[in-house]
Scaffold this motif. Structure first.
Motif, PDB file in Angstrom:
ATOM      1  N   THR A 277       0.745  -1.020  -0.045  1.00  0.00           N
ATOM      2  CA  THR A 277       0.041   0.028   0.034  1.00  0.00           C
ATOM      3  C   THR A 277       0.741   1.136   0.027  1.00  0.00           C
ATOM      4  O   THR A 277       1.973   1.456   0.761  1.00  0.00           O
ATOM      5  CB  THR A 277      -0.952  -0.014   1.372  1.00  0.00           C
ATOM      6  OG1 THR A 277      -1.783  -0.951   1.165  1.00  0.00           O
ATOM      7  CG2 THR A 277      -1.348   1.262   1.344  1.00  0.00           C
ATOM      8  N   LEU A 278       0.616   2.124  -0.936  1.00  0.00           N
ATOM      9  CA  LEU A 278       1.368   3.384  -1.020  1.00  0.00           C
ATOM     10  C   LEU A 278       0.025   4.811  -0.808  1.00  0.00           C
ATOM     11  O   LEU A 278      -1.025   4.525  -1.274  1.00  0.00           O
ATOM     12  CB  LEU A 278       2.232   3.547  -2.368  1.00  0.00           C
ATOM     13  CG  LEU A 278       3.036   2.353  -2.473  1.00  0.00           C
ATOM     14  CD1 LEU A 278       3.655   2.747  -3.786  1.00  0.00           C
ATOM     15  CD2 LEU A 278       4.359   2.746  -1.508  1.00  0.00           C
ATOM     16  N   ASP A 279       0.471   5.607  -0.505  1.00  0.00           N
ATOM     17  CA  ASP A 279      -0.424   6.836  -0.031  1.00  0.00           C
ATOM     18  C   ASP A 279       0.365   8.089  -0.448  1.00  0.00           C
ATOM     19  O   ASP A 279       0.960   8.716   0.679  1.00  0.00           O
ATOM     20  CB  ASP A 279      -1.201   6.691   1.043  1.00  0.00           C
ATOM     21  CG  ASP A 279      -2.356   7.496   1.151  1.00  0.00           C
ATOM     22  OD1 ASP A 279      -2.723   8.327   0.220  1.00  0.00           O
ATOM     23  OD2 ASP A 279      -3.341   7.318   2.206  1.00  0.00           O
ATOM     24  N   LEU A 280       0.034   8.650  -1.611  1.00  0.00           N
ATOM     25  CA  LEU A 280       1.002   9.850  -1.936  1.00  0.00           C
ATOM     26  C   LEU A 280       0.274  11.021  -1.618  1.00  0.00           C
ATOM     27  O   LEU A 280       0.828  12.114  -1.954  1.00  0.00           O
ATOM     28  CB  LEU A 280       1.081   9.848  -3.597  1.00  0.00           C
ATOM     29  CG  LEU A 280       2.074   8.688  -4.021  1.00  0.00           C
ATOM     30  CD1 LEU A 280       2.463   8.829  -5.711  1.00  0.00           C
ATOM     31  CD2 LEU A 280       3.596   8.899  -3.178  1.00  0.00           C
ATOM     32  N   HIS A 281      -0.914  11.149  -0.730  1.00  0.00           N
ATOM     33  CA  HIS A 281      -1.442  12.415  -0.253  1.00  0.00           C
ATOM     34  C   HIS A 281      -0.843  12.599   1.121  1.00  0.00           C
ATOM     35  O   HIS A 281      -1.067  13.339   1.896  1.00  0.00           O
ATOM     36  CB  HIS A 281      -3.018  12.482  -0.349  1.00  0.00           C
ATOM     37  CG  HIS A 281      -3.425  11.368   0.328  1.00  0.00           C
ATOM     38  ND1 HIS A 281      -4.372  10.599  -0.210  1.00  0.00           N
ATOM     39  CD2 HIS A 281      -3.789  11.118   1.467  1.00  0.00           C
ATOM     40  CE1 HIS A 281      -4.952   9.787   0.407  1.00  0.00           C
ATOM     41  NE2 HIS A 281      -4.755   9.956   1.564  1.00  0.00           N
ATOM     42  N   LYS A 282       0.342  11.591   1.423  1.00  0.00           N
ATOM     43  CA  LYS A 282       0.933  11.657   2.746  1.00  0.00           C
ATOM     44  C   LYS A 282       2.446  12.402   2.289  1.00  0.00           C
ATOM     45  O   LYS A 282       2.552  13.338   1.966  1.00  0.00           O
ATOM     46  CB  LYS A 282       1.085  10.469   3.648  1.00  0.00           C
ATOM     47  CG  LYS A 282      -0.318  10.103   3.983  1.00  0.00           C
ATOM     48  CD  LYS A 282      -0.326   8.917   4.761  1.00  0.00           C
ATOM     49  CE  LYS A 282      -1.599   8.506   5.280  1.00  0.00           C
ATOM     50  NZ  LYS A 282      -2.756   8.107   4.239  1.00  0.00           N
ATOM     51  N   LEU A 283       3.419  11.543   2.248  1.00  0.00           N
ATOM     52  CA  LEU A 283       4.830  11.712   1.918  1.00  0.00           C
ATOM     53  C   LEU A 283       4.800  11.789   0.298  1.00  0.00           C
ATOM     54  O   LEU A 283       5.835  11.181  -0.422  1.00  0.00           O
ATOM     55  CB  LEU A 283       5.665  10.927   2.314  1.00  0.00           C
ATOM     56  CG  LEU A 283       6.144  11.189   4.029  1.00  0.00           C
ATOM     57  CD1 LEU A 283       7.274  10.200   4.223  1.00  0.00           C
ATOM     58  CD2 LEU A 283       6.549  12.413   4.204  1.00  0.00           C
ATOM     59  N   GLY A 284       3.891  12.643  -0.528  1.00  0.00           N
ATOM     60  CA  GLY A 284       3.920  12.738  -1.873  1.00  0.00           C
ATOM     61  C   GLY A 284       3.280  14.008  -2.107  1.00  0.00           C
ATOM     62  O   GLY A 284       3.163  14.604  -3.280  1.00  0.00           O
ATOM     63  N   TRP A 285       2.702  14.724  -1.199  1.00  0.00           N
ATOM     64  CA  TRP A 285       2.159  15.930  -1.049  1.00  0.00           C
ATOM     65  C   TRP A 285       1.273  16.282  -2.271  1.00  0.00           C
ATOM     66  O   TRP A 285       1.290  17.348  -3.006  1.00  0.00           O
ATOM     67  CB  TRP A 285       3.437  17.315  -1.129  1.00  0.00           C
ATOM     68  CG  TRP A 285       4.235  17.123   0.137  1.00  0.00           C
ATOM     69  CD1 TRP A 285       3.915  17.725   1.242  1.00  0.00           C
ATOM     70  CD2 TRP A 285       5.351  16.236   0.187  1.00  0.00           C
ATOM     71  NE1 TRP A 285       4.817  17.487   1.994  1.00  0.00           N
ATOM     72  CE2 TRP A 285       5.789  16.426   1.561  1.00  0.00           C
ATOM     73  CE3 TRP A 285       6.113  15.372  -0.503  1.00  0.00           C
ATOM     74  CZ2 TRP A 285       6.926  15.894   2.201  1.00  0.00           C
ATOM     75  CZ3 TRP A 285       7.201  14.654   0.037  1.00  0.00           C
ATOM     76  CH2 TRP A 285       7.615  15.049   1.301  1.00  0.00           C
ATOM     77  N   GLN A 286       0.201  15.160  -2.388  1.00  0.00           N
ATOM     78  CA  GLN A 286      -0.812  15.439  -3.276  1.00  0.00           C
ATOM     79  C   GLN A 286      -2.015  15.802  -2.665  1.00  0.00           C
ATOM     80  O   GLN A 286      -2.343  15.535  -1.317  1.00  0.00           O
ATOM     81  CB  GLN A 286      -1.092  14.056  -3.923  1.00  0.00           C
ATOM     82  CG  GLN A 286       0.245  13.564  -4.597  1.00  0.00           C
ATOM     83  CD  GLN A 286       0.593  14.307  -5.935  1.00  0.00           C
ATOM     84  OE1 GLN A 286      -0.327  14.485  -6.840  1.00  0.00           O
ATOM     85  NE2 GLN A 286       1.905  15.074  -5.576  1.00  0.00           N
ATOM     86  N   PRO A 287      -2.878  16.364  -3.388  1.00  0.00           N
ATOM     87  CA  PRO A 287      -4.401  16.612  -2.844  1.00  0.00           C
ATOM     88  C   PRO A 287      -5.058  15.210  -2.728  1.00  0.00           C
ATOM     89  O   PRO A 287      -4.878  14.218  -3.451  1.00  0.00           O
ATOM     90  CB  PRO A 287      -4.951  17.454  -3.733  1.00  0.00           C
ATOM     91  CG  PRO A 287      -3.895  18.022  -4.646  1.00  0.00           C
ATOM     92  CD  PRO A 287      -2.865  17.057  -4.792  1.00  0.00           C
ATOM     93  N   VAL A 288      -5.821  15.233  -1.589  1.00  0.00           N
ATOM     94  CA  VAL A 288      -6.600  13.979  -1.371  1.00  0.00           C
ATOM     95  C   VAL A 288      -7.526  13.678  -2.538  1.00  0.00           C
ATOM     96  O   VAL A 288      -8.165  14.730  -3.109  1.00  0.00           O
ATOM     97  CB  VAL A 288      -7.487  14.066  -0.217  1.00  0.00           C
ATOM     98  CG1 VAL A 288      -8.251  12.693  -0.080  1.00  0.00           C
ATOM     99  CG2 VAL A 288      -6.608  14.036   0.967  1.00  0.00           C
ATOM    100  N   ALA A 289      -7.512  12.511  -3.342  1.00  0.00           N
ATOM    101  CA  ALA A 289      -6.857  11.423  -2.801  1.00  0.00           C
ATOM    102  C   ALA A 289      -5.786  10.738  -3.805  1.00  0.00           C
ATOM    103  O   ALA A 289      -5.849  11.056  -4.848  1.00  0.00           O
ATOM    104  CB  ALA A 289      -8.090  10.210  -2.838  1.00  0.00           C
ATOM    105  N   ALA A 290      -4.733  10.080  -3.240  1.00  0.00           N
ATOM    106  CA  ALA A 290      -3.748   9.634  -4.194  1.00  0.00           C
ATOM    107  C   ALA A 290      -3.115   8.263  -3.636  1.00  0.00           C
ATOM    108  O   ALA A 290      -1.951   8.307  -3.457  1.00  0.00           O
ATOM    109  CB  ALA A 290      -2.737  10.669  -4.257  1.00  0.00           C
ATOM    110  N   GLY A 291      -4.026   7.169  -3.432  1.00  0.00           N
ATOM    111  CA  GLY A 291      -3.495   6.003  -2.976  1.00  0.00           C
ATOM    112  C   GLY A 291      -3.210   5.087  -4.048  1.00  0.00           C
ATOM    113  O   GLY A 291      -3.693   5.172  -5.315  1.00  0.00           O
ATOM    114  N   LEU A 292      -2.384   3.981  -3.685  1.00  0.00           N
ATOM    115  CA  LEU A 292      -2.166   3.067  -4.532  1.00  0.00           C
ATOM    116  C   LEU A 292      -1.945   1.919  -3.911  1.00  0.00           C
ATOM    117  O   LEU A 292      -1.309   1.715  -3.073  1.00  0.00           O
ATOM    118  CB  LEU A 292      -0.955   3.300  -5.613  1.00  0.00           C
ATOM    119  CG  LEU A 292      -0.794   4.418  -6.784  1.00  0.00           C
ATOM    120  CD1 LEU A 292      -0.075   5.667  -5.650  1.00  0.00           C
ATOM    121  CD2 LEU A 292      -0.273   4.089  -7.724  1.00  0.00           C
ATOM    122  N   LEU A 293      -2.173   0.547  -4.726  1.00  0.00           N
ATOM    123  CA  LEU A 293      -1.683  -0.750  -4.392  1.00  0.00           C
ATOM    124  C   LEU A 293      -0.997  -1.382  -5.191  1.00  0.00           C
ATOM    125  O   LEU A 293      -1.528  -1.579  -6.484  1.00  0.00           O
ATOM    126  CB  LEU A 293      -3.270  -1.738  -4.136  1.00  0.00           C
ATOM    127  CG  LEU A 293      -2.712  -3.195  -3.661  1.00  0.00           C
ATOM    128  CD1 LEU A 293      -2.070  -3.166  -2.309  1.00  0.00           C
ATOM    129  CD2 LEU A 293      -3.880  -4.014  -3.856  1.00  0.00           C
TER     130      LEU A 293
END
Length: 455
Positions: A277-293
């Motif tokens: 699981t990755l989530d670039l609206h954390k340490l990627g500074w993206q507007p929500v939402a920006a998750g990946l599997l």
């Protein structure tokens, strides 16, 4: 001529331009009215102010000033993740370039459930998701709404690959979405392994796996929500191999460390997982939402395949039109990959890595500052910080007093701190995701805590 112009089409840019000025003015004015990281006064005050601004939700006649009025009221009543004193959650300030790209996604409004609704967006998503999966040592990735959906998908793929009796084994430090996903998917109740240090204990995991019947799915964490801790991933991956268990790693928080040459070695073992699981609206500074599997074996994604003649008819697929319906549990789906693609291309690995390094440095500076204050106590798990979260509390304070300090700062609108329970005690939590945070901001945050602590 319509009084409600469209955002796309030949006149779209001209219709949007003056509205953007209105939005930017409203954001500026709302921020000035708020004055700090959070609106003062607490929930009742915020609700009353918003009710006054909104007045009637659906008036008989439209209000041409509604865009300014409502956006300004929202900005005035918002928690601002770009304020250096807003450090409670994994709620990062979005980059301007990513936010601008997100506007384009809203204006063009592609829907990624069929190629004829999103020709370029579907090609862009395929290119970028595979590149990001390869960045963590896997083969492909699906876009999700965040870590919760990605974790649920990981369990779903494991169930479909190995059967409904698949047993989830996770640490007591695991994200709450994992046991909830097991419940939603009808899997057996998870086996929860102790995590006395805040990290999953490999010895306890080995004992648990030895006594369990396959199929097994182990979920490890690279960046716990409460304390930002990273499980011993290489040891866990080795145990999974020895016991024939499938491995999922929830790196929603810590996954962004892959961009940093200085910190990416903390994720050693990530490439040995079946899913990540990755989530670039954390340490990627993206507007929500920006998750990946991300997935190791693309064949696992066949479990998501669906047929709807109006979206992916067999003859269309055979003729070469891409089948997008099996790339998500959702049907209508916006192109969240656009802002990610623009960010990756604009900043590059070095630019993103520099942002990661900065927030990790802020956390280390803050932890050192806490250690230097005789009236404050640093949690042992926060020295040094694994990522960018620091747990601390006033010396001698009860748990009730710690909670009261946090709520007082929230009510006054002065600072936004989180809370976490670890080692049987309640801690104040500061998570640094703003690369612009300076040493003076760190000192100011501690000064506010000290000033609101009962003597």
């Amino acid at each position: 001529m319509s009084s409600a112009p469209l955002a796309s089409g030949p006149q779209g840019p001209d219709a949007l331009r003056p509205l953007l000025d209105t939005v930017l003015d409203a954001l500026r004015d709302g921020r000035r009215a708020r004055g700090g990281p959070l609106p003062a006064g607490g929930p009742d005050t915020v609700t009353a102010r918003l009710r006054d601004a909104l007045d009637e939700v659906l008036p008989d006649e439209g209000d041409p000033d509604a865009l300014y009025t409502v956006v300004r009221a929202l900005a005035e009543g918002s928690a601002d993740p770009a304020d250096p004193l807003c450090t409670a959650h994994l709620h990062g300030p979005p980059l301007a370039v990513a936010t601008a790209a997100d506007l384009a996604a809203s204006a063009l409004n592609p829907s990624l459930d069929s190629w004829d609704q999103a020709p370029a967006a579907s090609a862009l998503e395929a290119l970028v998701t595979r590149a990001l999966a390869q960045e963590v040592g896997l083969a492909d990735a699906l876009v999700t709404t965040g870590g919760t959906e990605a974790n649920q998908l990981a369990l779903l793929l494991a169930r479909e690959a190995h059967g409904g009796g698949t047993q989830l084994v996770c640490g007591a430090n695991a994200h709450h979405s994992l046991p909830r996903a097991a419940w939603l998917l009808g899997l057996p109740a998870p086996v929860v392994v102790p995590a006395p240090s805040g990290r999953l204990d490999p010895t306890a995991l080995d004992e648990a796996l030895t006594g369990l019947r396959r199929p097994l799915l182990v979920a490890a964490t690279a960046g716990t929500t409460d304390a930002g801790l990273i499980d011993p991933l290489p040891e866990i991956a080795g145990l999974c191999g020895a016991h024939g268990a499938r491995l999922h790693i929830d790196a929603a928080y810590g996954g962004g460390l892959v961009f940093s040459d200085r910190h990416r070695d903390r994720l050693a073992g990530l490439d040995r997982a079946h899913t990540v699981t990755l989530d670039l609206h954390k340490l990627g500074w993206q507007p929500v939402a920006a998750g990946l599997l991300a997935v190791r074996h693309p064949r696992d994604l066949a479990a998501l395949a669906q047929r709807a003649d109006y979206l992916n008819a067999d003859d269309d697929t055979e003729a070469g039109l891409p089948d997008l319906l099996g790339r998500s549990l959702r049907t209508t789906r916006r192109p969240d990959i656009l802002k990610v693609a623009v960010t990756l291309k604009t900043l590059g690995r070095s630019g993103l890595g520099a942002l990661v390094d900065q927030v990790c440095s802020s956390a280390r500076q803050f932890a050192a500052l806490v250690r230097s204050r005789p009236g404050l106590e640093l949690c042992d798990r926060s020295w040094p910080p694994d990522i960018s979260t620091v747990l601390f509390r006033p010396v001698g304070a009860t748990d009730d007093a710690v909670a009261a300090v946090r709520r007082q700062l929230l009510t006054d609108g002065e600072a936004v701190l989180g809370r976490a329970r670890l080692d049987g005690r309640l801690w104040l939590k500061a998570t640094f995701l703003n690369p612009g945070t300076r040493p003076a901001d760190l000192a100011a945050l501690l000064h506010l805590v000290e000033g609101n602590t009962p003597r």
